[in-house]
Design an enzyme around this catalytic site. Structure first.
Site, PDB file in Angstrom:
ATOM      1  N   LYS A   1       8.309  46.421-107.969  1.00  0.00           N
ATOM      2  CA  LYS A   1       7.520  46.255-106.745  1.00  0.00           C
ATOM      3  C   LYS A   1       7.092  47.620-106.231  1.00  0.00           C
ATOM      4  O   LYS A   1       7.849  48.585-106.329  1.00  0.00           O
ATOM      5  CB  LYS A   1       8.399  45.607-105.659  1.00  0.00           C
ATOM      6  CG  LYS A   1       8.346  44.110-105.600  1.00  0.00           C
ATOM      7  CD  LYS A   1       8.978  43.660-104.294  1.00  0.00           C
ATOM      8  CE  LYS A   1       9.329  42.190-104.284  1.00  0.00           C
ATOM      9  NZ  LYS A   1      10.142  41.844-103.097  1.00  0.00           N
TER      10      LYS A   1
ATOM     11  N   ARG B   1      16.422  31.714 -92.782  1.00  0.00           N
ATOM     12  CA  ARG B   1      15.526  31.477 -91.647  1.00  0.00           C
ATOM     13  C   ARG B   1      15.202  30.002 -91.495  1.00  0.00           C
ATOM     14  O   ARG B   1      15.172  29.464 -90.408  1.00  0.00           O
ATOM     15  CB  ARG B   1      14.224  32.264 -91.823  1.00  0.00           C
ATOM     16  CG  ARG B   1      14.375  33.729 -91.488  1.00  0.00           C
ATOM     17  CD  ARG B   1      13.231  34.495 -92.030  1.00  0.00           C
ATOM     18  NE  ARG B   1      13.107  34.208 -93.455  1.00  0.00           N
ATOM     19  CZ  ARG B   1      12.262  34.815 -94.272  1.00  0.00           C
ATOM     20  NH1 ARG B   1      11.437  35.708 -93.812  1.00  0.00           N
ATOM     21  NH2 ARG B   1      12.233  34.525 -95.549  1.00  0.00           N
TER      22      ARG B   1
ATOM     23  N   SER C   1       9.336  40.775 -93.231  1.00  0.00           N
ATOM     24  CA  SER C   1       8.734  42.102 -93.362  1.00  0.00           C
ATOM     25  C   SER C   1       7.254  42.011 -93.695  1.00  0.00           C
ATOM     26  O   SER C   1       6.451  42.844 -93.260  1.00  0.00           O
ATOM     27  CB  SER C   1       9.461  42.899 -94.457  1.00  0.00           C
ATOM     28  OG  SER C   1      10.820  43.012 -94.152  1.00  0.00           O
TER      29      SER C   1
END
Ligand code: PNS
Length: 162
Positions: free
Chosen positions: A41, A90, A128
């Site tokens: 990444k 979440r 993010s």
């Protein structure tokens, strides 16, 4: 003494991550926030920048350390004597991905347990990627990230054409 590890990309840390850290530090003796240096990444912030931003945000938490790791999480966890991997959940949509990671890690290191902490409701929408998107197009991220992150996001995107 139970050492827990809280791994992630943290590109950058959000107040949702910080909420998990703040709650976990009261449960475990020692908490290591482990920042992944992922060769696959291209992050917005370097691993060292991400580490520094987290260190600033956890400066008042004496039993929390921040480290950068690469390779397999379970190898890093073992090298630090961690018995617990901590992940925030979440929403139900996180569950499938998180279970896959947890079961993979358990196959490789059965002595290490993954524990999920539900994110506080006020941060359940936050990640993010959303924060970077807002900052990139000049939106306000105050209250979503620690102040040092807000400043660095502003610096980062002020020099980048939109
Ligand atoms: O914040 P993220 O990107 O959702 O965190 C993912 C992370 C860092 C927990 C995961 O990608 C990871 O542990 N990577 C290290 C490589 C590894 O151990 N892979 C095997 C388990 S999937």
């Amino acid at each position: 003494m139970i050492v827990a590890i809280y791994p992630g990309s943290f590109d950058p840390i959000t107040n949702g991550h910080l909420d998990i850290i703040d709650r976990a530090r009261k449960i475990f003796d020692h908490l290591i926030v482990a920042v992944l240096q992922n060769p696959n990444k291209v992050p917005l912030f370097s691993a060292e920048e991400r580490k520094r931003m987290i260190e600033e945000a956890v400066a008042d938490f004496p039993n929390v350390a921040v480290e950068v790791f690469d390779g397999l999480l379970v190898h890093f966890a073992r090298s630090r004597g961690c018995r617990v991997i901590l992940r925030g959940l979440r929403a139900i949509s996180d569950y499938e991905y998180e279970t896959q990671i947890a079961l993979t890690n358990r196959k490789m290191a059965p002595e290490i347990e993954t524990i999920f902490l539900p994110t506080s409701t006020e941060y359940s929408y936050l990640n993010s990627t959303v924060v970077k998107e807002i900052a990139r197009f000049g939106g306000c991220v105050r209250g979503l990230v620690p102040p040092g992150v807000e400043r660095r996001l502003r610096e980062k995107f002020s020099s980048v054409p939109r």
